[in-house]
Design an enzyme around this catalytic site. Structure first.
Site, PDB file in Angstrom:
ATOM      1  N   GLU A   1      -3.387  -9.024   3.041  1.00  0.00           N
ATOM      2  CA  GLU A   1      -3.198  -9.574   4.386  1.00  0.00           C
ATOM      3  C   GLU A   1      -4.365  -9.290   5.324  1.00  0.00           C
ATOM      4  O   GLU A   1      -4.425  -9.847   6.433  1.00  0.00           O
ATOM      5  CB  GLU A   1      -1.910  -9.014   5.001  1.00  0.00           C
ATOM      6  CG  GLU A   1      -1.998  -7.597   5.557  1.00  0.00           C
ATOM      7  CD  GLU A   1      -1.956  -6.506   4.497  1.00  0.00           C
ATOM      8  OE1 GLU A   1      -2.047  -5.316   4.865  1.00  0.00           O
ATOM      9  OE2 GLU A   1      -1.842  -6.824   3.306  1.00  0.00           O
TER      10      GLU A   1
ATOM     11  N   HIS B   1      -4.306  -4.711   0.104  1.00  0.00           N
ATOM     12  CA  HIS B   1      -4.077  -5.312   1.426  1.00  0.00           C
ATOM     13  C   HIS B   1      -4.552  -6.757   1.443  1.00  0.00           C
ATOM     14  O   HIS B   1      -5.543  -7.098   2.092  1.00  0.00           O
ATOM     15  CB  HIS B   1      -4.814  -4.516   2.499  1.00  0.00           C
ATOM     16  CG  HIS B   1      -4.191  -3.207   2.840  1.00  0.00           C
ATOM     17  ND1 HIS B   1      -3.056  -3.099   3.612  1.00  0.00           N
ATOM     18  CD2 HIS B   1      -4.526  -1.943   2.481  1.00  0.00           C
ATOM     19  CE1 HIS B   1      -2.732  -1.820   3.744  1.00  0.00           C
ATOM     20  NE2 HIS B   1      -3.592  -1.102   3.066  1.00  0.00           N
TER      21      HIS B   1
ATOM     22  N   CYS C   1       0.826  -1.211   0.000  1.00  0.00           N
ATOM     23  CA  CYS C   1       0.000   0.000   0.000  1.00  0.00           C
ATOM     24  C   CYS C   1       0.866   1.269   0.000  1.00  0.00           C
ATOM     25  O   CYS C   1       1.576   1.526  -0.954  1.00  0.00           O
ATOM     26  CB  CYS C   1      -0.993  -0.032   1.153  1.00  0.00           C
ATOM     27  SG  CYS C   1      -2.371   1.128   0.918  1.00  0.00           S
TER      28      CYS C   1
END
Length: 306
Positions: free
Chosen positions: A237, A235, A142
């Site tokens: 994750e 993102h 990001c």
């Protein structure tokens, strides 16, 4: 195989409850094996949540990984207990003479600022430069991806007319890359950002290749030719409830946020979020670790980038 972490790290209990094999330092000392050394520069304000998310993504591999956590010394997080930072985090001065097989640089809530206005920008630049000689492969996330592209290649970021917020469909531009082994032609990933990098700027840099994109969220994965740097603008994750937490935080603060797209069932925030990106996130980190770290890093870590 396990992830090796510091004794007592809060992520340990969370991951063990998910049946993820986590090895403490004490147990690891009794094994004769060369683990991969991975350092995570965590720039997120909610450091404990981010640690847990990334460690979960790193866990789905037969490789043993030794993880260290890094924070900036020029800015101290106000949202993480000081005891946690003291117990589990190092500063750049403490690790700058070491070498690492891999590095992960997270996002940060500073994207509406110019890079040079960020309080710790000079320190980040020093770490970026250091990574070129002390890390075999670096994975940027990001804002960390935008900052890395700007520092290493001079690629600017642009303000978006409205925040990209939700879970978006992506397509591969480089199906043969080992980074995407096991992928379907299309996949989903969360985004939460006010700025973007543009494909036309990246395409002017011969060393870089755009590897995955989204019609709505734009450029998603960029890599350099050698595999020593990857830049991921979303993102993968994130936990299932991360976007919901952000949405309700801003709603309760009176900011009138948009409902995250394609996230809640029927796009209704009264319904539960739908998890669509977990397998993609696991594959992305597993493939990076296997093909761009483990299979190419020297056995003698002192020879990284020599």
């Amino acid at each position: 195989m396990p992830i090796k972490i510091a004794d007592g790290l809060p992520a340990q209990k969370v991951l063990e409850n998910e049946h993820i094999f986590v090895m403490t330092e004490y147990r690891a000392l009794h094994q004769d094996i060369r683990p991969l050394k991975i350092i995570i520069l965590n720039l997120m304000p909610t450091k404990i949540a981010t640690e847990t998310q990334i460690l979960r993504c790193l866990s789905n591999t037969p490789l043993q990984i030794e993880v260290e956590l890094l924070q900036t010394s020029t800015y101290t997080s106000k949202n993480t207990p000081q005891e946690h930072l003291i117990d589990f985090y190092k500063t750049f001065d403490e690790i700058k003479d070491q070498k690492y097989d891999g590095m992960i640089i997270t996002g940060a809530p500073v994207e509406n600022m110019e890079f040079e206005e960020v309080e710790y920008w000079d320190e980040i630049c020093e770490i970026f430069e250091w990574s070129k000689t002390h890390v075999h492969s670096t994975f940027h996330i990001c804002w960390g991806a935008q900052a890395g592209l700007y520092y290493h290649y001079g690629i600017p970021k642009y303000q978006l007319p409205e925040k990209i917020f939700g879970v978006f469909e992506h397509k591969l531009l480089n199906r043969k890359s080992r980074l995407f082994r096991g992928y379907d032609d299309t996949f989903y990933a969360p985004h939460s950002r006010h700025t973007e990098v543009k494909a036309e700027d990246i395409e002017k840099v011969p060393e870089l290749k755009i590897m995955a994109v989204s019609d709505k969220a734009g450029v998603y994965v960029v890599g350099n030719e050698s595999g020593s740097q990857f830049f991921v603008t979303g993102h993968s994750e994130y936990d299932v409830d991360t976007l919901a937490t952000e949405y309700y935080r801003d709603l309760n603060a009176g900011k009138n946020p948009n409902i995250p797209e394609n996230y809640f069932e029927d796009d209704n925030p009264e319904n539960e979020p739908v998890l669509k990106w977990r397998s993609h996130g696991q594959l992305l980190y597993t493939n990076w670790l296997n093909y761009f770290v483990y299979q190419t890093t020297p056995f003698d870590i002192k020879k990284v980038n020599e």
